[in-house]
Write a protein that holds these residues in place. Structure first.
Motif, mmCIF file in Angstrom:
data_model
loop_
_atom_site.group_PDB
_atom_site.id
_atom_site.type_symbol
_atom_site.label_atom_id
_atom_site.label_comp_id
_atom_site.label_asym_id
_atom_site.label_seq_id
_atom_site.Cartn_x
_atom_site.Cartn_y
_atom_site.Cartn_z
ATOM 1 N N ASP A 193 0.831 -1.211 0.000
ATOM 2 C CA ASP A 193 0.000 0.000 0.000
ATOM 3 C C ASP A 193 0.868 1.265 0.000
ATOM 4 N N ASN A 194 1.921 1.273 0.823
ATOM 5 C CA ASN A 194 2.827 2.411 0.844
ATOM 6 C C ASN A 194 3.567 2.546 -0.477
ATOM 7 N N ALA A 195 3.980 1.414 -1.035
ATOM 8 C CA ALA A 195 4.725 1.439 -2.297
ATOM 9 C C ALA A 195 3.869 1.964 -3.442
ATOM 10 N N ILE A 196 2.588 1.622 -3.454
ATOM 11 C CA ILE A 196 1.684 2.106 -4.501
ATOM 12 C C ILE A 196 1.592 3.635 -4.451
ATOM 13 N N MET A 197 1.513 4.193 -3.248
ATOM 14 C CA MET A 197 1.456 5.643 -3.114
ATOM 15 C C MET A 197 2.767 6.304 -3.536
ATOM 16 N N LEU A 198 3.846 5.512 -3.551
ATOM 17 C CA LEU A 198 5.167 6.041 -3.886
ATOM 18 C C LEU A 198 5.654 5.556 -5.250
ATOM 19 N N ARG A 199 4.728 5.091 -6.087
ATOM 20 C CA ARG A 199 5.115 4.520 -7.370
ATOM 21 C C ARG A 199 6.021 5.462 -8.173
ATOM 22 N N ASN A 200 5.695 6.744 -8.183
ATOM 23 C CA ASN A 200 6.491 7.701 -8.958
ATOM 24 C C ASN A 200 7.905 7.845 -8.401
ATOM 25 N N GLU A 201 8.033 7.661 -7.090
ATOM 26 C CA GLU A 201 9.344 7.815 -6.458
ATOM 27 C C GLU A 201 10.195 6.553 -6.570
ATOM 28 N N ILE A 202 9.564 5.380 -6.496
ATOM 29 C CA ILE A 202 10.359 4.145 -6.442
ATOM 30 C C ILE A 202 10.363 3.371 -7.757
ATOM 31 N N SER A 203 9.469 3.695 -8.672
ATOM 32 C CA SER A 203 9.314 3.063 -9.993
ATOM 33 C C SER A 203 8.393 1.842 -9.919
ATOM 34 N N SER A 204 7.747 1.568 -11.036
ATOM 35 C CA SER A 204 6.848 0.409 -11.121
ATOM 36 C C SER A 204 7.626 -0.900 -10.996
ATOM 37 N N THR A 205 8.862 -0.920 -11.456
ATOM 38 C CA THR A 205 9.680 -2.136 -11.372
ATOM 39 C C THR A 205 9.944 -2.507 -9.926
ATOM 40 N N THR A 206 10.317 -1.519 -9.124
ATOM 41 C CA THR A 206 10.572 -1.781 -7.704
ATOM 42 C C THR A 206 9.297 -2.241 -7.007
ATOM 43 N N LEU A 207 8.201 -1.550 -7.277
ATOM 44 C CA LEU A 207 6.902 -1.932 -6.712
ATOM 45 C C LEU A 207 6.537 -3.360 -7.085
ATOM 46 N N SER A 208 6.846 -3.763 -8.300
ATOM 47 C CA SER A 208 6.406 -5.074 -8.799
ATOM 48 C C SER A 208 6.952 -6.219 -7.952
ATOM 49 N N TYR A 209 8.145 -6.070 -7.383
ATOM 50 C CA TYR A 209 8.698 -7.164 -6.587
ATOM 51 C C TYR A 209 7.950 -7.340 -5.263
ATOM 52 N N LEU A 210 7.455 -6.246 -4.699
ATOM 53 C CA LEU A 210 6.613 -6.388 -3.514
ATOM 54 C C LEU A 210 5.293 -7.057 -3.879
ATOM 55 N N GLU A 211 4.741 -6.691 -5.033
ATOM 56 C CA GLU A 211 3.494 -7.305 -5.477
ATOM 57 C C GLU A 211 3.695 -8.786 -5.770
ATOM 58 N N LEU A 212 4.828 -9.149 -6.348
ATOM 59 C CA LEU A 212 5.129 -10.562 -6.597
ATOM 60 C C LEU A 212 5.243 -11.329 -5.283
ATOM 61 N N ALA A 213 5.886 -10.710 -4.292
ATOM 62 C CA ALA A 213 6.014 -11.359 -2.984
ATOM 63 C C ALA A 213 4.644 -11.578 -2.351
ATOM 64 N N LEU A 214 3.780 -10.569 -2.430
ATOM 65 C CA LEU A 214 2.439 -10.689 -1.849
ATOM 66 C C LEU A 214 1.615 -11.739 -2.577
ATOM 67 N N ASN A 215 1.655 -11.724 -3.888
ATOM 68 C CA ASN A 215 0.891 -12.719 -4.656
ATOM 69 C C ASN A 215 1.364 -14.132 -4.355
ATOM 70 N N LYS A 216 2.672 -14.302 -4.232
ATOM 71 C CA LYS A 216 3.225 -15.621 -3.923
ATOM 72 C C LYS A 216 2.778 -16.072 -2.536
ATOM 73 N N LEU A 217 2.844 -15.175 -1.570
ATOM 74 C CA LEU A 217 2.467 -15.534 -0.208
ATOM 75 C C LEU A 217 1.001 -15.940 -0.135
ATOM 76 N N LYS A 218 0.148 -15.213 -0.827
ATOM 77 C CA LYS A 218 -1.273 -15.557 -0.826
ATOM 78 C C LYS A 218 -1.520 -16.898 -1.529
ATOM 79 N N ARG A 219 -0.770 -17.157 -2.580
ATOM 80 C CA ARG A 219 -1.012 -18.332 -3.409
ATOM 81 C C ARG A 219 -0.620 -19.639 -2.727
ATOM 82 N N ILE A 220 0.345 -19.586 -1.812
ATOM 83 C CA ILE A 220 0.859 -20.840 -1.240
ATOM 84 C C ILE A 220 0.183 -21.213 0.073
#
Length: 226
Positions: free
Chosen positions: A86-113
């Motif tokens: 949630d914090n990373a989404i608000m900071l997308r312009n500052e951290i880049s979509s690529t950086t954000l994507s790894y947190l999203e991948l981690a969250l999706n993986k955690l939910k999936r397993i």
């Protein structure tokens, strides 16, 4: 980038804190879980006490499931990862979509397993994504102030967790030095008396719980306004 608002600084600090909380607790969780499976069936109670979270779990397997995956448990790893995203989404312009994507991948993986029979082994992939997130910060976050604020949050969270989880004092001293190095590069206020007291406590190297409690009090006062 110019002057960073208090709200933006808070988002950056808490992105660092939540991300580090997820990574470190994932590492320590595995150690405690192995010990619980082997001989200490109530070890999760000690773990919760150290982290100052309520022990709401009914046993080892309930702890494994709910502490890792239960989004309704505010202290679970998945809940902290959601806050990081949630914090990373608000900071997308500052951290880049690529950086954000790894947190999203981690969250999706955690939910999936959650219901996977190999969840204990697949958790490592979540940790790998978290490490990739930190690596991306150095490559994609071009503004020094933003990067340093995120890493300041990272090291303040490490100090908090390492003190609670009985990491050796030489490790804690190293993380304190990293924190102070980052603080020297950012333009936000912090409680300098607490940093001075914390340095003295760490240098004393008091391994007893009272010493760690006093150190935690200092850590919690660093950024009370954020």
């Amino acid at each position: 980038m110019g002057i960073i608002s208090v709200v933006k600084a808070s988002n950056l600090l808490w992105l660092g804190r939540y991300s580090e909380r997820v990574y470190t607790t994932l590492q320590v969780f595995g150690q405690y879980y192995d010990d619980m499976i082997d001989h200490n069936m109530t070890g999760y109670e000690e773990y919760c006490e150290k982290l100052s979270i309520p022990s709401i779990y009914t046993g080892v397997e309930d702890f494994f499931d709910r502490y890792l995956f239960d989004e309704s448990d505010p202290n679970s790893i998945v809940s902290n990862l959601i806050r990081a995203v949630d914090n990373a989404i608000m900071l997308r312009n500052e951290i880049s979509s690529t950086t954000l994507s790894y947190l999203e991948l981690a969250l999706n993986k955690l939910k999936r397993i959650r219901n996977s029979k190999t969840a204990l082994f697949e958790i490592q992939k979540v940790s790998d994504y978290m490490l990739a997130f930190w690596g991306c910060l150095d490559d994609y976050v071009l503004d020094d102030e933003c990067r340093n604020l995120i890493k300041t949050g990272r090291y303040i969270e490490r100090l908090d967790l390492y003190l609670r989880l009985d990491f050796p004092y030489d490790t804690i001293e190293r993380e304190f030095d990293k924190l102070m190095g980052r603080l020297g590069r950012v333009h936000i206020s912090y409680d300098r008396r607490s940093s001075s007291r914390l340095h003295s406590i760490i240098m004393d190297g008091d391994p007893e719980r009272a010493g760690r409690s006093r150190a935690l009090e200092c850590v919690n006062k660093f950024f009370e306004g954020y």
